[in-house]
Design a protein around this motif. Structure first.
Motif, mmCIF file in Angstrom:
data_model
loop_
_atom_site.group_PDB
_atom_site.id
_atom_site.type_symbol
_atom_site.label_atom_id
_atom_site.label_comp_id
_atom_site.label_asym_id
_atom_site.label_seq_id
_atom_site.Cartn_x
_atom_site.Cartn_y
_atom_site.Cartn_z
ATOM 1 N N HIS A 108 72.403 -4.718 -40.145
ATOM 2 C CA HIS A 108 72.715 -5.946 -40.875
ATOM 3 C C HIS A 108 72.123 -5.892 -42.279
ATOM 4 C CE1 HIS A 108 68.737 -6.892 -39.135
ATOM 5 N NE2 HIS A 108 68.558 -7.500 -40.295
ATOM 6 N N ILE A 109 72.456 -6.900 -43.069
ATOM 7 C CA ILE A 109 71.982 -7.019 -44.444
ATOM 8 C C ILE A 109 70.799 -7.981 -44.470
ATOM 9 C CG2 ILE A 109 72.594 -7.808 -46.766
ATOM 10 C CD1 ILE A 109 75.508 -7.230 -46.072
ATOM 11 N N ASP A 110 69.779 -7.676 -45.275
ATOM 12 C CA ASP A 110 68.696 -8.606 -45.580
ATOM 13 C C ASP A 110 68.870 -9.029 -47.034
ATOM 14 O OD1 ASP A 110 67.573 -8.207 -43.073
ATOM 15 O OD2 ASP A 110 65.946 -6.939 -43.792
ATOM 16 N N VAL A 111 68.729 -10.325 -47.297
ATOM 17 C CA VAL A 111 68.852 -10.834 -48.664
ATOM 18 C C VAL A 111 67.700 -11.779 -48.971
ATOM 19 C CG1 VAL A 111 71.385 -10.662 -48.624
ATOM 20 C CG2 VAL A 111 70.305 -12.837 -48.066
ATOM 21 N N PHE A 112 67.367 -11.903 -50.239
ATOM 22 C CA PHE A 112 66.496 -12.978 -50.706
ATOM 23 C C PHE A 112 67.418 -14.107 -51.101
ATOM 24 C CE2 PHE A 112 63.812 -9.264 -51.867
ATOM 25 C CZ PHE A 112 62.686 -9.605 -51.129
ATOM 26 N N GLY A 113 67.097 -15.354 -50.734
ATOM 27 C CA GLY A 113 67.959 -16.452 -51.134
ATOM 28 C C GLY A 113 67.582 -17.758 -50.479
ATOM 29 N N SER A 114 68.466 -18.713 -50.623
ATOM 30 C CA SER A 114 68.295 -20.057 -50.081
ATOM 31 C C SER A 114 69.189 -20.233 -48.865
ATOM 32 C CB SER A 114 68.652 -21.098 -51.140
ATOM 33 O OG SER A 114 68.831 -22.368 -50.543
ATOM 34 N N ILE A 158 76.411 -19.734 -41.140
ATOM 35 C CA ILE A 158 75.924 -20.475 -39.976
ATOM 36 C C ILE A 158 74.494 -20.034 -39.703
ATOM 37 C CG2 ILE A 158 76.229 -20.852 -37.490
ATOM 38 C CD1 ILE A 158 79.227 -20.167 -37.986
ATOM 39 N N LEU A 159 73.581 -20.992 -39.554
ATOM 40 C CA LEU A 159 72.200 -20.689 -39.206
ATOM 41 C C LEU A 159 72.144 -20.357 -37.720
ATOM 42 C CD1 LEU A 159 69.186 -20.556 -39.960
ATOM 43 C CD2 LEU A 159 69.063 -23.003 -39.407
ATOM 44 N N ASP A 207 65.108 -16.389 -41.912
ATOM 45 C CA ASP A 207 66.172 -17.055 -41.166
ATOM 46 C C ASP A 207 67.253 -16.033 -40.853
ATOM 47 O OD1 ASP A 207 65.047 -19.660 -41.317
ATOM 48 O OD2 ASP A 207 65.896 -19.957 -43.307
ATOM 49 N N VAL A 208 67.881 -16.190 -39.708
ATOM 50 C CA VAL A 208 69.005 -15.340 -39.334
ATOM 51 C C VAL A 208 70.262 -16.187 -39.456
ATOM 52 C CG1 VAL A 208 70.051 -13.906 -37.548
ATOM 53 C CG2 VAL A 208 67.540 -14.029 -37.734
ATOM 54 N N LEU A 209 71.210 -15.725 -40.259
ATOM 55 C CA LEU A 209 72.458 -16.430 -40.487
ATOM 56 C C LEU A 209 73.623 -15.534 -40.104
ATOM 57 C CD1 LEU A 209 70.349 -17.776 -42.506
ATOM 58 C CD2 LEU A 209 72.322 -18.483 -43.809
ATOM 59 N N ALA A 210 74.808 -16.127 -40.083
ATOM 60 C CA ALA A 210 76.047 -15.371 -39.915
ATOM 61 C C ALA A 210 76.993 -15.787 -41.025
ATOM 62 C CB ALA A 210 76.676 -15.643 -38.552
ATOM 63 N N ASP A 211 77.704 -14.804 -41.585
ATOM 64 C CA ASP A 211 78.707 -15.132 -42.601
ATOM 65 C C ASP A 211 79.895 -15.804 -41.912
ATOM 66 O OD1 ASP A 211 80.504 -13.151 -41.614
ATOM 67 O OD2 ASP A 211 79.977 -11.708 -43.163
ATOM 68 N N PRO A 212 80.904 -16.255 -42.645
ATOM 69 C CA PRO A 212 82.020 -16.971 -42.019
ATOM 70 C C PRO A 212 82.771 -16.202 -40.926
ATOM 71 C CG PRO A 212 82.014 -17.410 -44.356
ATOM 72 C CD PRO A 212 80.986 -16.329 -44.109
ATOM 73 N N GLU A 213 82.613 -14.876 -40.875
ATOM 74 C CA GLU A 213 83.262 -14.101 -39.812
ATOM 75 C C GLU A 213 82.282 -13.666 -38.726
ATOM 76 O OE1 GLU A 213 86.190 -11.247 -40.434
ATOM 77 O OE2 GLU A 213 87.301 -12.475 -41.869
ATOM 78 N N GLY A 214 81.046 -14.144 -38.808
ATOM 79 C CA GLY A 214 80.082 -13.874 -37.743
ATOM 80 C C GLY A 214 79.161 -12.693 -37.965
ATOM 81 N N ASN A 215 79.242 -12.010 -39.108
ATOM 82 C CA ASN A 215 78.348 -10.891 -39.389
ATOM 83 C C ASN A 215 76.950 -11.426 -39.665
ATOM 84 O OD1 ASN A 215 80.403 -8.744 -39.429
ATOM 85 N ND2 ASN A 215 81.162 -9.852 -41.216
ATOM 86 N N GLU A 216 75.966 -10.998 -38.858
ATOM 87 C CA GLU A 216 74.603 -11.493 -39.029
ATOM 88 C C GLU A 216 73.944 -10.910 -40.269
ATOM 89 O OE1 GLU A 216 75.329 -9.772 -36.079
ATOM 90 O OE2 GLU A 216 75.364 -11.315 -34.556
ATOM 91 N N PHE A 217 73.087 -11.711 -40.888
ATOM 92 C CA PHE A 217 72.242 -11.233 -41.975
ATOM 93 C C PHE A 217 70.986 -12.085 -42.006
ATOM 94 C CE2 PHE A 217 74.978 -14.442 -43.806
ATOM 95 C CZ PHE A 217 74.238 -15.094 -44.779
#
Length: 121
Positions: free
Chosen positions: A77-83, A93-94, A105-115
């Motif tokens: 998965h991708i790790d990002v710095f952000g809000s 999605i949180l 925090d672990v989120l998912a983009d609109p297609e469900g890819n976790e980051f």
């Protein structure tokens, strides 16, 4: 050395929509907009969409069309710095909030890819 990092690739059911989402989330642009071909050639709609960091600091990301939806957890998965709040506002999605055992925090983009999202430095 046997291998060296080249690009990052994300699978997507709607690769154009997901490319636009990641561009909005990370300040990336479609590579063809940043570096338009001199001969006016247009990338076919069904080809992967390359997105780039216009500052040149981040990696090239290909958003690649695939026929199936994501159904299991990512193995990478991708790790990002952000809000987190701003990313959720864009449509992420949180999945898991930071807490006692994790500092991100672990989120998912609109297609469900976790980051994972880390607080800006």
């Amino acid at each position: 050395m046997v291998a060296r990092f080249k690009d990052l690739v994300l699978d997507a059911k709607d690769h154009h929509k997901l490319a636009d989402w990641w561009c909005a989330a990370m300040g990336y642009v479609r590579r063809d907009e940043l570096e338009p071909p001199e001969d006016g050639w247009l990338r076919p709609h069904d080809w992967p969409v390359p997105i780039v960091d216009p500052s040149g600091a981040g990696p090239l990301i290909w958003v690649q069309p695939v026929p199936d939806r994501k159904v299991v957890k990512n193995r990478m998965h991708i790790d990002v710095f952000g809000s987190t709040d701003e990313l959720v506002g864009l449509g992420a999605i949180l999945l898991r909030a930071c807490g006692d055992d994790i500092e991100w925090d672990v989120l998912a983009d609109p297609e469900g890819n976790e980051f994972c999202v880390f607080a800006p430095r």
